[in-house]
Design an enzyme around this catalytic site. Structure first.
Site, PDB file in Angstrom:
ATOM      1  N   HIS A   1      51.091  -2.359  -1.266  1.00 46.93           N
ATOM      2  CA  HIS A   1      51.395  -1.543  -0.128  1.00 46.93           C
ATOM      3  C   HIS A   1      51.489  -0.036  -0.291  1.00 46.93           C
ATOM      4  CE1 HIS A   1      52.969  -5.496   1.506  1.00 46.93           C
ATOM      5  NE2 HIS A   1      53.199  -5.574   0.137  1.00 46.93           N
TER       6      HIS A   1
ATOM      7  N   SER B   1      37.136  26.119  -0.605  1.00 51.42           N
ATOM      8  CA  SER B   1      37.432  26.294   0.890  1.00 51.42           C
ATOM      9  C   SER B   1      37.184  27.709   1.196  1.00 51.42           C
ATOM     10  CB  SER B   1      38.977  26.086   1.053  1.00 51.42           C
ATOM     11  OG  SER B   1      39.436  26.761   2.068  1.00 51.42           O
TER      12      SER B   1
ATOM     13  N   LYS C   1      41.751  26.090  -3.409  1.00 47.42           N
ATOM     14  CA  LYS C   1      41.331  24.641  -3.281  1.00 47.42           C
ATOM     15  C   LYS C   1      39.988  24.215  -4.132  1.00 47.42           C
ATOM     16  CE  LYS C   1      43.067  22.937   0.605  1.00 47.42           C
ATOM     17  NZ  LYS C   1      43.120  21.580   0.950  1.00 47.42           N
TER      18      LYS C   1
ATOM     19  N   GLU D   1      35.050  12.123   0.236  1.00 44.99           N
ATOM     20  CA  GLU D   1      35.214  11.991   1.648  1.00 44.99           C
ATOM     21  C   GLU D   1      34.038  11.667   2.591  1.00 44.99           C
ATOM     22  OE1 GLU D   1      37.378  15.595   2.573  1.00 44.99           O
ATOM     23  OE2 GLU D   1      38.984  15.025   1.167  1.00 44.99           O
TER      24      GLU D   1
END
Ligand code: ARG
Length: 458
Positions: A156, A277, A283, A290
């Site tokens: 979980h 970024s 970043k 992704e």
């Protein structure tokens, strides 16, 4: 417009109809398979006495010439042809004259495209198997180096019990191993040659279908000509197996994205596999993971697209089936890129082992082991579960952990606790005691790694 048919027509095809119908834009990638299939076909026709030896030689020389010229760029594949088959045949006739007109004897584009697509797909099944093998090799080397790298195991997405990095990676080893087995199964089932099925009902020529099957490396000819020209099951199976590969890659990507987050800081993705970024200078984003996760959707899309295309098609060939190509090619290219990039990302990723171990130590990952400790002291498991539950509550209220409590605090909850509790709930012991096959204990993990090595070497 340059099509192979037209005798029974009195009017030119409407240009938009022609373009809508044409497939050369995407089936041009079957060029090599088309030539290879044609060479096998004429070799067989000559052996059966359907073509003369001279005709066979002229056709094969012509086909080889076309192949060379396309490959060295002197003969571009012109979109004026309807499809790759028309392109090859028309060029052959231009090149060698009348003998070229005999190439299509005893053949239809229906069995021709069925063959080309099978030959092409077969090659890509092997390619996927190789790519998966490389991925497994990288996973296994990380396993070997991290038998004692502790980390929390989750259920979980809540910390559950401590595991090791080797154990966590081992789960993915199993998944990608099954993916390879699926590739092998598909290859075995699909490796039958549809050439000779003709348009749908075989031909009146005395073709030797065993010979063409053998020349093209198939295990034999397919046994029903109607099925041969309209079967795309192998492609659906392949897209299904590729969807499964993507599902596995996507789950792994999701974990890496979590591990790479500021909150977790379990891993550092290599600069070469990260992006920045345009506005936030600090970043470093896990874009490859992704994108792999994101591209899973389009591979599933290809599978559903082809299943849906095929579901209403009566026997035998129908033009709907031309729709198999773009989605299948896109899925194959996507999966090939995803496995390759993902493998590179894993291979260069660094682990922050201290953070992983620290994380494994908090969150009461040793609570089950504390209960098992009491069981060993004669407490029934259900009672032990209740005692440790109360102990956890006590720790939460005091903002501490089981192993940081004093013996008297422990004994206030159960008089079964003794000095040896501290060793019993240490991270190392919690992992080491899990020694049944499949568990993270280091001894059994070494045995599993040895089996994996044997599998990869075999
Ligand atoms: N481009 C077609 C396809 O991909 C080739 C077969 C054409 N056959 C036909 N009878 N029109 O399916």
């Amino acid at each position: 417009m340059a099509q192979l048919w037209g005798g029974r027509f009195t009017k030119e095809t409407d240009q938009m109809v022609y373009d809508f119908n044409a497939s050369i834009r995407f089936d041009k990638r079957l060029f090599k398979q088309d030539v290879e299939g044609s060479i096998a076909h004429v070799t067989m026709l000559a052996k059966q006495g359907i073509l003369t030896d001279a005709e066979k030689k002229a056709i094969i020389a012509g086909l080889k010439g076309i192949k060379e010229d396309v490959e060295n760029g002197t003969l571009p594949i012109d979109y004026k042809y309807e499809d790759v088959h028309s392109f090859v045949e028309a060029n052959l006739i231009d090149r060698i004259g009348d003998a070229g007109k005999k190439l299509h004897t005893g053949r239809s584009r229906n069995d021709q495209v069925a063959l080309d697509m099978r030959l092409y797909t077969r090659g890509r099944v092997l390619e996927m198997d190789e790519l998966l093998k490389k991925l497994l090799t990288v996973i296994l080397s990380t396993m070997e180096e991290n038998i004692e790298t502790y980390m929390p195991g989750f259920t979980h997405l809540q910390k559950a019990q401590p595991v090791t990095l080797a154990h966590h990676y081992g789960a993915y080893f199993e998944m990608f191993k099954r993916d390879r087995q699926r590739m092998k199964d598909i290859y075995k089932r699909m490796n039958y040659c549809p050439l000779g099925a003709g348009a749908l009902a075989g031909t009146t020529y005395d073709l030797d279908r065993n010979l063409t099957a053998e020349l093209l490396g198939f295990d034999g000819p397919t046994l029903n000509s109607m099925d041969s020209v309209s079967d795309r099951d192998y492609l659906i199976e392949f897209l299904s197996a590729l969807s499964m590969v993507m599902m596995h890659l996507s789950r792994f990507s999701e974990e890496i994205i979590i591990w790479n987050s500021n909150e977790y800081q379990f891993v550092e993705i290599d600069d070469a596999f990260s992006t920045g970024s345009s506005i936030m200078p600090q970043k470093k984003n896990p874009d490859i993971a992704e994108l792999v996760r994101g591209k899973t959707g389009r591979v599933y899309g290809a599978l559903v697209s082809l299943l849906t295309t095929m579901k209403g098609i009566p026997l035998a060939y129908n033009k709907d089936m031309q729709e198999d190509k773009e989605v299948a090619f896109d899925a194959m290219d996507t999966v090939s890129d995803c496995i390759t990039l993902f493998t590179g990302m894993l291979d260069t990723m660094k682990f922050k082992k201290d953070n992983m171990a620290k994380s494994a130590m908090n969150g009461f990952t040793n609570a089950t082991d504390a209960a098992d400790y009491l069981v060993n002291k004669g407490v029934p498991f259900r009672d032990a579960h209740g005692i440790i539950g109360r102990l956890v509550l006590y720790c939460i209220e005091k903002d501490t952990s089981i192993d940081a409590l004093s013996l008297s605090e422990l004994q206030a909850i159960s008089d079964k606790f003794e000095e040896d509790i501290y060793d019993a709930v240490s991270l190392k012991t919690c992992v080491e005691k899990r020694l049944t096959i499949g568990a993270p204990g280091p001894d059994v993990m070494k045995q599993v790694i040895a089996l994996h090595k044997e599998y990869l070497d075999g």
